[in-house]
Design a protein around this motif. Structure first.
Motif, mmCIF file in Angstrom:
data_model
loop_
_atom_site.group_PDB
_atom_site.id
_atom_site.type_symbol
_atom_site.label_atom_id
_atom_site.label_comp_id
_atom_site.label_asym_id
_atom_site.label_seq_id
_atom_site.Cartn_x
_atom_site.Cartn_y
_atom_site.Cartn_z
ATOM 1 N N SER A 35 2.819 17.439 6.698
ATOM 2 C CA SER A 35 3.448 18.481 5.874
ATOM 3 C C SER A 35 3.157 19.887 6.390
ATOM 4 O O SER A 35 3.870 20.825 6.069
ATOM 5 C CB SER A 35 2.959 18.382 4.430
ATOM 6 N N LEU A 36 2.083 20.016 7.150
ATOM 7 C CA LEU A 36 1.682 21.337 7.645
ATOM 8 C C LEU A 36 2.163 21.555 9.076
ATOM 9 O O LEU A 36 1.527 22.250 9.852
ATOM 10 C CB LEU A 36 0.156 21.474 7.592
ATOM 11 N N SER A 37 3.292 20.995 9.398
ATOM 12 C CA SER A 37 3.816 21.161 10.748
ATOM 13 C C SER A 37 4.101 22.635 11.016
ATOM 14 O O SER A 37 4.326 23.414 10.091
ATOM 15 C CB SER A 37 5.078 20.324 10.938
ATOM 16 N N PRO A 38 4.086 23.026 12.264
ATOM 17 C CA PRO A 38 4.290 24.436 12.604
ATOM 18 C C PRO A 38 5.600 24.980 12.039
ATOM 19 O O PRO A 38 6.612 24.298 12.012
ATOM 20 C CB PRO A 38 4.340 24.439 14.136
ATOM 21 N N SER A 39 5.535 26.197 11.571
ATOM 22 C CA SER A 39 6.732 26.853 11.055
ATOM 23 C C SER A 39 6.888 28.204 11.749
ATOM 24 O O SER A 39 6.062 28.603 12.561
ATOM 25 C CB SER A 39 6.617 27.043 9.545
ATOM 26 N N ASP A 40 7.939 28.893 11.426
ATOM 27 C CA ASP A 40 8.189 30.202 12.018
ATOM 28 C C ASP A 40 7.202 31.245 11.507
ATOM 29 O O ASP A 40 6.893 32.211 12.178
ATOM 30 C CB ASP A 40 9.617 30.669 11.708
ATOM 31 N N GLN A 78 0.834 -1.196 0.000
ATOM 32 C CA GLN A 78 0.000 0.000 0.000
ATOM 33 C C GLN A 78 0.878 1.259 0.000
ATOM 34 O O GLN A 78 0.553 2.244 -0.639
ATOM 35 C CB GLN A 78 -0.929 0.012 1.217
ATOM 36 N N ASP A 79 1.997 1.213 0.724
ATOM 37 C CA ASP A 79 2.877 2.377 0.779
ATOM 38 C C ASP A 79 3.496 2.676 -0.579
ATOM 39 O O ASP A 79 3.715 3.839 -0.926
ATOM 40 C CB ASP A 79 3.974 2.187 1.831
ATOM 41 N N ASP A 80 3.780 1.647 -1.373
ATOM 42 C CA ASP A 80 4.317 1.873 -2.716
ATOM 43 C C ASP A 80 3.315 2.637 -3.581
ATOM 44 O O ASP A 80 3.684 3.535 -4.342
ATOM 45 C CB ASP A 80 4.659 0.543 -3.401
ATOM 46 N N VAL A 81 2.043 2.270 -3.446
ATOM 47 C CA VAL A 81 0.989 2.958 -4.196
ATOM 48 C C VAL A 81 0.910 4.417 -3.733
ATOM 49 O O VAL A 81 0.850 5.336 -4.556
ATOM 50 C CB VAL A 81 -0.374 2.249 -4.015
ATOM 51 N N ALA A 131 0.028 9.243 -4.647
ATOM 52 C CA ALA A 131 -0.539 10.296 -3.796
ATOM 53 C C ALA A 131 0.472 11.272 -3.230
ATOM 54 O O ALA A 131 0.153 12.459 -3.072
ATOM 55 C CB ALA A 131 -1.334 9.658 -2.662
ATOM 56 N N LEU A 132 1.666 10.830 -2.887
ATOM 57 C CA LEU A 132 2.626 11.733 -2.259
ATOM 58 C C LEU A 132 2.927 12.972 -3.105
ATOM 59 O O LEU A 132 2.954 14.083 -2.568
ATOM 60 C CB LEU A 132 3.913 10.992 -1.880
ATOM 61 N N PRO A 133 3.121 12.833 -4.421
ATOM 62 C CA PRO A 133 3.322 14.060 -5.222
ATOM 63 C C PRO A 133 2.119 15.008 -5.164
ATOM 64 O O PRO A 133 2.278 16.225 -5.163
ATOM 65 C CB PRO A 133 3.532 13.532 -6.642
ATOM 66 N N ILE A 134 0.918 14.457 -5.068
ATOM 67 C CA ILE A 134 -0.286 15.282 -4.980
ATOM 68 C C ILE A 134 -0.347 15.972 -3.616
ATOM 69 O O ILE A 134 -0.712 17.141 -3.519
ATOM 70 C CB ILE A 134 -1.546 14.430 -5.252
ATOM 71 N N VAL A 189 -4.368 11.886 4.437
ATOM 72 C CA VAL A 189 -4.703 12.768 5.560
ATOM 73 C C VAL A 189 -3.491 12.939 6.466
ATOM 74 O O VAL A 189 -3.122 14.052 6.834
ATOM 75 C CB VAL A 189 -5.927 12.223 6.339
ATOM 76 N N LYS A 190 -2.842 11.828 6.804
ATOM 77 C CA LYS A 190 -1.646 11.904 7.654
ATOM 78 C C LYS A 190 -0.548 12.715 6.955
ATOM 79 O O LYS A 190 0.096 13.565 7.565
ATOM 80 C CB LYS A 190 -1.141 10.507 7.993
ATOM 81 N N GLY A 191 -0.342 12.461 5.676
ATOM 82 C CA GLY A 191 0.688 13.181 4.916
ATOM 83 C C GLY A 191 0.436 14.678 4.862
ATOM 84 O O GLY A 191 1.362 15.483 4.978
ATOM 85 N N LEU A 192 -0.830 15.071 4.697
ATOM 86 C CA LEU A 192 -1.168 16.496 4.672
ATOM 87 C C LEU A 192 -0.847 17.157 6.006
ATOM 88 O O LEU A 192 -0.195 18.203 6.051
ATOM 89 C CB LEU A 192 -2.653 16.692 4.351
#
Length: 141
Positions: free
Chosen positions: A123-128, A60-63, A68-71, A117-120
């Motif tokens: 990716s939106l972790s807190p920043s400065d 599933q991770d390969d798929v 999805a990861l590029p999206i 959902v997890k990837g989004l």
């Protein structure tokens, strides 16, 4: 991603198919990661090529990594993305999108939806910077 990517996904046999011995009736022969051969009911073989072919043993991770990861990465940069699953009933659309079940706890078997959902959110972790995000995720059954 700036292009349309077309993939084929062959899900693993489910427990009912394994019990019925349906493994002998599989009509797909693996060629490589982009091509497979389909054997029809007249024993004619037809080769099909795609951007990527995910076979029964594909993880599933390969798929997720390929499709999805590029999206997800583009979505974080305000670029819309879409994943469309298409096929006949029982072909594996739900398996690809959800995994064996949407509440499945086994991370290895999770489908695209929980991974996206997890990837989004990862990716939106807190920043400065002070940035506000609005996330909309839709699924039409």
């Amino acid at each position: 991603m700036s292009n349309i990517t077309v993939c084929a996904r062959f899900r693993p046999l489910n427990s009912k198919e394994k019990l019925n011995g349906d493994a002998d009736s599989v009509c797909i022969r693996c060629i490589d990661s982009e091509t497979f051969v389909f054997k029809d009911d007249k024993d004619e073989e037809l080769a099909f090529s795609f951007d990527r072919v995910f076979y029964e043993e594909s993880k599933q991770d390969d798929v997720y990594q390929f499709i999805a990861l590029p999206i997800v990465r583009d979505a974080v940069n305000a670029i819309n993305g879409t994943i469309i699953t298409y096929g006949q009933t029982g072909a594996g659309k739900t398996y690809s999108m959800e995994g064996p079940g949407i509440l499945e706890c086994d991370e290895q078997k999770q489908g695209l939806l929980p991974r996206v959902v997890k990837g989004l959110f990862d990716s939106l972790s807190p920043s400065d910077e002070e940035v506000t995000f609005s996330i909309k995720l839709s699924m039409v059954p």
